[in-house]
Scaffold this active site. Sequence first.
Site, mmCIF file in Angstrom:
data_model
loop_
_atom_site.group_PDB
_atom_site.id
_atom_site.type_symbol
_atom_site.label_atom_id
_atom_site.label_comp_id
_atom_site.label_asym_id
_atom_site.label_seq_id
_atom_site.Cartn_x
_atom_site.Cartn_y
_atom_site.Cartn_z
ATOM 1 N N CYS A 8 0.866 -1.181 0.000
ATOM 2 C CA CYS A 8 0.000 0.000 0.000
ATOM 3 C C CYS A 8 0.901 1.229 0.000
ATOM 4 C CB CYS A 8 -0.902 -0.014 1.223
ATOM 5 S SG CYS A 8 -1.808 1.544 1.485
ATOM 6 N N CYS A 14 -0.063 5.849 7.171
ATOM 7 C CA CYS A 14 -1.405 5.590 7.695
ATOM 8 C C CYS A 14 -1.349 4.790 8.989
ATOM 9 C CB CYS A 14 -2.243 4.858 6.646
ATOM 10 S SG CYS A 14 -3.791 4.180 7.260
ATOM 11 N N CYS A 17 -3.167 -0.585 8.876
ATOM 12 C CA CYS A 17 -2.904 -2.018 8.663
ATOM 13 C C CYS A 17 -1.490 -2.319 9.122
ATOM 14 C CB CYS A 17 -3.101 -2.389 7.192
ATOM 15 S SG CYS A 17 -4.789 -2.151 6.596
ATOM 16 N N CYS A 114 -8.200 2.161 -0.810
ATOM 17 C CA CYS A 114 -7.739 1.414 0.354
ATOM 18 C C CYS A 114 -7.971 -0.071 0.114
ATOM 19 C CB CYS A 114 -8.489 1.878 1.605
ATOM 20 S SG CYS A 114 -8.071 0.933 3.091
ATOM 21 N N GLN A 238 -21.351 -4.415 12.431
ATOM 22 C CA GLN A 238 -19.988 -4.867 12.186
ATOM 23 C C GLN A 238 -19.514 -4.445 10.794
ATOM 24 O OE1 GLN A 238 -17.917 -6.235 14.259
ATOM 25 N NE2 GLN A 238 -19.053 -7.356 15.820
ATOM 26 N N TYR A 265 -26.532 -6.610 25.762
ATOM 27 C CA TYR A 265 -25.819 -5.666 24.901
ATOM 28 C C TYR A 265 -26.307 -5.866 23.457
ATOM 29 C CZ TYR A 265 -22.442 -6.072 28.838
ATOM 30 O OH TYR A 265 -21.832 -6.131 30.067
ATOM 31 N N GLU A 288 -30.836 -3.496 25.901
ATOM 32 C CA GLU A 288 -29.895 -2.512 25.373
ATOM 33 C C GLU A 288 -30.216 -1.147 25.971
ATOM 34 O OE1 GLU A 288 -27.337 -0.164 23.718
ATOM 35 O OE2 GLU A 288 -27.183 -2.287 23.167
ATOM 36 N N ASP A 336 -22.332 -9.739 24.347
ATOM 37 C CA ASP A 336 -21.412 -9.182 23.349
ATOM 38 C C ASP A 336 -21.025 -7.775 23.801
ATOM 39 O OD1 ASP A 336 -19.963 -8.521 21.117
ATOM 40 O OD2 ASP A 336 -21.665 -8.465 19.743
ATOM 41 N N CYS A 363 -14.537 -8.745 21.394
ATOM 42 C CA CYS A 363 -13.620 -8.085 20.468
ATOM 43 C C CYS A 363 -12.300 -7.741 21.156
ATOM 44 C CB CYS A 363 -14.266 -6.832 19.875
ATOM 45 S SG CYS A 363 -14.773 -5.605 21.093
#
Length: 406
Positions: A8, A14, A17, A114, A238, A265, A288, A336, A363
Amino acid sequence: MGFKTYTCPIARDCGGCEWLAVPYPLQLKRKQNQVEELLGAAVREDGGQLEAIRGMDEPLRYRHKAATPFAFEPGRPATSAGPNRPHRQGSGRGHITCGFYAAGTHRIVPCEDCLVEDPRARRILNAVAKVAERLHIPAYDEDRGTGVLRHAVVRCGWKTDDVLLVLVTRVDELRGTERLVSALRDACPEVTSIVQNVNDRRTNAILGRRCRTLFGPGHMYDELLGCRFEIGPTSFYQTNPAQTEVLYQLALEGASDARRVLDAYCGTGTIGICAAHAAAERSVVGVEQVSGAVACAGRNAVTNDVAGRCRFVAADATAWMAREGHAEHFDAIIMDPPRAGSTPEFIAGVAALRPERVVYVSCNVVTQARDLALLRELGYRIERLSPVDMFPHTKHVETVAALTRK
C-alpha cells in the site's frame, strides 16, 4: 492461502494495517498464539476445546464502513478552479483534503484507494471533499473550532446495493442543501441515502447526536445469516459482514438448543434476531441501553417475521437482570460487550440467573480472559473457544466462548 504480502503506498504513514507486510498465514498464527497464551490453560483445565482461528480466504476489501476527516490545506488548489477563482478558506489559497489520520497525529494522509475497504467507499469520500470544495463549504478547523464539514462516513451493503452516506457537520445549518445533494448524487450515483449528522462538541468522536435526512430513507439495509437488518447513521453494525456471519454462527452453535435466550448488549438486535430465525421454537429477549437501537431492533424483528418471539427492552442489562431476569427462566445468555469487557456486577447477574449456557462474544481477548475467570469461579466451564479474524492486517482478534454450567 499462499505466503504473499500486500503493498500500500501510504501504509507507512497511515498505520491502520500495521501487519500488512506480514504474510496472512503468519498473522493468523500470531493471533492464535495470543488466544492460546491468554486462555489456553483455562480451556484445557475445563476440558474444553480451543479451535483453530477462522480466517478469510482473501483478506481484502472486507470493510464495508469507511470514514474520513476533512481539513483545509493551504497551498495550490487540488482541483482546477482557474486562476481567477482560487479556492479559499479564510484568507489563503488551498484545498479541502481528506483521507486517514497519520498514526498518532491529526495530520491527514490522502488516500485514493484502500486495500481493505469496499471499493466504492473511498471514491465516495473523496468525491465529498471535491464537491464541498466546489460549493465553498468550509472544512472544520479543529484548532479554532470553526468551519462546517467535519467528517463523512459511508456504509456499503454487502448483500444489498444500499449505500448510506453521512455528512458530519459542526452546525445545524447547511446552506445550499439542495445543490449539495444534487452534486453528490451526480458524483456518486450509487448512494441511496444521504444524512446530515451534527456534532457541535469539541471532541475526537466522529458522530454527534442529531441527524437530518437529506436524501432517501435515512437508513440502509444489509443481510446476515438470511436476516435483513436496518442500519441507521448512528447504528452499530460490524464492518466485516462476511466474518460477522462466521462469528454469529459460532454464537448460535454455542447457544445450542436453548429455547429461551437473553441477548445482552443487543444493539439493533442482530444476534438475537438471527438466533430466533434459526430455530422456530426459540424466543429471545434483548436488552440494550440505547433507546434508538432498541426501536431499530423492534423494526428489524418485524422485517424478519420474528416479532412474536423477540422482545427488546431499553434498560441497563445488569439492573434489568436483577429486577426481571429470574421470571424469564433463560436457557442461554449471549453477551457481546464492548472492548472494555463486561463488569463483575453483570457477570454475577448472569450467574444468578443460572442459565445452562453462556455465550461470550468478544472483540478484546484480554478483557474476555478477565471476565471468563469470574464466570468460571461462579460455576461455569469453557466448553469451546473459537477465534475469528475480523480485521486482517491488524493485531485484533475476536473470540466466541461457549460455556456450560458445571
